[in-house]
Design a protein around this motif. Structure first.
Motif, PDB file in Angstrom:
ATOM      1  N   ILE A   1      -2.950   8.591  -6.677  1.00 34.32           N
ATOM      2  CA  ILE A   1      -2.434   7.281  -6.268  1.00 34.32           C
ATOM      3  C   ILE A   1      -2.088   6.430  -7.486  1.00 34.32           C
ATOM      4  O   ILE A   1      -1.048   5.751  -7.520  1.00 34.32           O
ATOM      5  N   LYS A   2      -2.927   6.471  -8.511  1.00 34.52           N
ATOM      6  CA  LYS A   2      -2.632   5.706  -9.721  1.00 34.52           C
ATOM      7  C   LYS A   2      -1.367   6.211 -10.404  1.00 34.52           C
ATOM      8  O   LYS A   2      -0.589   5.419 -10.961  1.00 34.52           O
ATOM      9  N   SER A   3      -1.140   7.521 -10.373  1.00 27.94           N
ATOM     10  CA  SER A   3       0.070   8.068 -10.989  1.00 27.94           C
ATOM     11  C   SER A   3       1.313   7.536 -10.281  1.00 27.94           C
ATOM     12  O   SER A   3       2.370   7.368 -10.908  1.00 27.94           O
ATOM     13  N   ILE A   4       1.184   7.251  -8.985  1.00 31.84           N
ATOM     14  CA  ILE A   4       2.297   6.700  -8.217  1.00 31.84           C
ATOM     15  C   ILE A   4       2.466   5.210  -8.507  1.00 31.84           C
ATOM     16  O   ILE A   4       3.555   4.750  -8.861  1.00 31.84           O
ATOM     17  N   THR A   5       1.375   4.446  -8.379  1.00 39.07           N
ATOM     18  CA  THR A   5       1.464   2.989  -8.509  1.00 39.07           C
ATOM     19  C   THR A   5       1.763   2.544  -9.935  1.00 39.07           C
ATOM     20  O   THR A   5       2.430   1.530 -10.154  1.00 39.07           O
TER      21      THR A   5
ATOM     22  N   GLU B   1       8.604   9.596   9.986  1.00 37.47           N
ATOM     23  CA  GLU B   1       7.712   8.605   9.377  1.00 37.47           C
ATOM     24  C   GLU B   1       8.241   8.101   8.028  1.00 37.47           C
ATOM     25  O   GLU B   1       8.823   8.856   7.253  1.00 37.47           O
ATOM     26  N   ASP B   2       7.989   6.832   7.773  1.00 39.18           N
ATOM     27  CA  ASP B   2       8.313   6.217   6.486  1.00 39.18           C
ATOM     28  C   ASP B   2       7.084   6.331   5.601  1.00 39.18           C
ATOM     29  O   ASP B   2       6.176   5.495   5.673  1.00 39.18           O
ATOM     30  N   ILE B   3       7.032   7.384   4.811  1.00 37.95           N
ATOM     31  CA  ILE B   3       5.841   7.633   3.989  1.00 37.95           C
ATOM     32  C   ILE B   3       6.216   7.768   2.517  1.00 37.95           C
ATOM     33  O   ILE B   3       7.321   8.151   2.168  1.00 37.95           O
ATOM     34  N   ASP B   4       5.241   7.444   1.657  1.00 42.65           N
ATOM     35  CA  ASP B   4       5.448   7.496   0.209  1.00 42.65           C
ATOM     36  C   ASP B   4       4.894   8.774  -0.409  1.00 42.65           C
ATOM     37  O   ASP B   4       5.411   9.258  -1.418  1.00 42.65           O
TER      38      ASP B   4
ATOM     39  N   LYS C   1       0.826  -1.202   0.000  1.00 42.42           N
ATOM     40  CA  LYS C   1       0.000   0.000   0.000  1.00 42.42           C
ATOM     41  C   LYS C   1       0.861   1.253   0.000  1.00 42.42           C
ATOM     42  O   LYS C   1       1.975   1.270   0.519  1.00 42.42           O
ATOM     43  N   VAL C   2       0.304   2.327  -0.582  1.00 41.87           N
ATOM     44  CA  VAL C   2       0.969   3.628  -0.576  1.00 41.87           C
ATOM     45  C   VAL C   2       0.759   4.250   0.802  1.00 41.87           C
ATOM     46  O   VAL C   2      -0.373   4.462   1.240  1.00 41.87           O
ATOM     47  N   ARG C   3       1.858   4.525   1.480  1.00 46.35           N
ATOM     48  CA  ARG C   3       1.799   5.093   2.829  1.00 46.35           C
ATOM     49  C   ARG C   3       1.701   6.615   2.724  1.00 46.35           C
ATOM     50  O   ARG C   3       2.592   7.273   2.187  1.00 46.35           O
TER      51      ARG C   3
ATOM     52  N   ASP D   1      -2.690   3.495   2.745  1.00 45.05           N
ATOM     53  CA  ASP D   1      -2.644   3.383   4.195  1.00 45.05           C
ATOM     54  C   ASP D   1      -2.332   4.779   4.747  1.00 45.05           C
ATOM     55  O   ASP D   1      -1.266   5.334   4.485  1.00 45.05           O
ATOM     56  N   ILE D   2      -3.283   5.378   5.473  1.00 47.66           N
ATOM     57  CA  ILE D   2      -3.065   6.700   6.075  1.00 47.66           C
ATOM     58  C   ILE D   2      -2.215   6.503   7.326  1.00 47.66           C
ATOM     59  O   ILE D   2      -2.669   5.936   8.321  1.00 47.66           O
ATOM     60  N   VAL D   3      -0.977   6.975   7.280  1.00 49.55           N
ATOM     61  CA  VAL D   3      -0.008   6.724   8.340  1.00 49.55           C
ATOM     62  C   VAL D   3       0.024   7.842   9.377  1.00 49.55           C
ATOM     63  O   VAL D   3       0.107   7.587  10.582  1.00 49.55           O
ATOM     64  N   ALA D   4      -0.018   9.095   8.912  1.00 49.27           N
ATOM     65  CA  ALA D   4       0.148  10.222   9.825  1.00 49.27           C
ATOM     66  C   ALA D   4      -0.611  11.443   9.335  1.00 49.27           C
ATOM     67  O   ALA D   4      -0.876  11.586   8.130  1.00 49.27           O
ATOM     68  N   VAL D   5      -0.951  12.313  10.278  1.00 53.09           N
ATOM     69  CA  VAL D   5      -1.570  13.599   9.958  1.00 53.09           C
ATOM     70  C   VAL D   5      -0.868  14.670  10.779  1.00 53.09           C
ATOM     71  O   VAL D   5      -0.269  14.383  11.820  1.00 53.09           O
TER      72      VAL D   5
END
Length: 343
Positions: free
Chosen positions: A303-307, A64-67, A3-5, A30-34
């Motif tokens: 998200i699609k542009s990333i994946t 955080e390890d985020i994408d 999942k895209v973090r 996956d929503i990791v942080a706000v």
């Protein structure tokens, strides 16, 4: 695929009612942080979305390890926070207007290219079904030569929707940089560039602050615009349409008049010069008044542009070109002259 973090920086209304809801609905996220400088707001948002709360975006980016990151902040913070996220190796979806100057926009683009990350600007009007259908009609040649247009985006003002109400940053020049013209007008500048598939070369503008007493930015703006091929039209942006939102566009062409989001029942009506009228039910444009925009397609496209490793439809260059229309309009206001766009 993993999942895209994702992290969302800024937990105001645009994040709460669009970004977070649409991220949550996307199975690849996956929503990791706000993050929000108002600690209570950050904590409440984090709890709701089972994420970690931060009040300092730099700490978030460092820990955080985020994408990917959504930047949902006051306009003056769009560029610095987007650049910081890109430098941290994150893909960025930034709210509009992308920056407060052409120089800032260029720095954002350079940061994205240097770090090989996606940069997308949240211009959702391109994803509206009636707008996409109109673009198809124009490109097919069915409408013939395009002569003129008028496009409008107005409502009663951001205080009814913004997290801070009448005290919102939207009304403060040092934070918003520009008012209704930047909040709503930039959407329509982007839409007309998209529909016509050409750039504007001349802009004249009039702005006024007459509806919001404490505002230090414009609450009514009207632009007159001329495109490369000589198409002329008007763009109106307003926070003074108190009775009902208007988010309509009318295109006047050789073979027809096309009315977009101008009728309560039909999202597109094509009135041909031979008398034929074709009405399309394509699903109306979403508004804040009617349950919010929870399926704007912006998040899914990002998200699609990333994946899929694809260039976003509204990348940094597209965002900058639409921003430039507003910047040139501001120059027109200041000089009382018709202003030419830089090529």
């Amino acid at each position: 695929m993993a999942k895209v973090r994702v992290a969302v920086i800024g937990c105001g209304s645009i994040a709460k009612n669009r970004h977070l809801i649409e991220y949550r609905a996307n199975q690849q996220v996956d929503i990791v942080a706000v993050c929000d400088i108002v600690e209570e707001r950050a904590k409440q948002t984090a709890e709701l979305h089972e994420a970690k709360a931060y009040t300092d975006y730099k700490q978030l980016l460092n820990e955080e390890d985020i994408d990917a990151v959504s930047v949902c902040l006051p306009n003056y913070l769009h560029a610095p926070v987007s650049i910081a996220a890109l430098e941290a190796g994150c893909h960025v979806l930034c709210e509009k207007p992308m920056a407060t100057s052409k120089e800032e926009a260029e720095e954002m683009i350079q940061a994205a290219e240097k770090n090989n990350r996606k940069l997308m600007i949240g211009h959702n009007q391109r994803f509206v079904p009636s707008h996409q259908k109109a673009k198809q009609l124009i490109e097919s040649g069915e409408l013939g030569k395009i002569y003129s247009f008028r496009t409008t985006f107005g409502h009663g003002g951001p205080e009814g929707w913004s997290a801070d109400g009448v005290d919102s940053w939207f009304f403060k020049k040092n934070e918003a940089f520009v008012g209704a013209m930047g909040d709503l007008g930039v959407h329509k500048a982007d839409l007309m560039r998209y529909l016509l598939n050409e750039e504007f070369v001349e802009v004249a503008a009039f702005v006024e602050t007459s509806a919001k007493e404490k505002a230090t930015v414009d609450d009514n703006a009207t632009l007159v615009m001329k495109s490369e091929s000589g198409i002329i039209g008007t763009l109106a942006a307003s926070w003074a349409y108190n009775a009902k939102e208007d988010n309509s566009t009318v295109i006047f062409a050789e073979n027809a008049v096309v009315r977009l989001e101008d009728d309560p029942n039909y999202s597109m009506i094509v009135q041909y010069t031979n008398g034929e009228v074709v009405k399309y039910e394509l699903g109306g444009i979403q508004s804040n008044e009617e349950g919010g925009q929870t399926t704007s397609h912006v998040i899914d496209h990002f998200i699609k542009s990333i994946t899929a490793n694809q260039q976003p439809l509204i990348d940094g260059y597209e965002g900058m070109k639409s921003l430039n229309v507003i910047l040139v309009a501001l120059s027109s206001v200041e000089t009382k002259q018709i202003f030419q766009m830089e090529k």
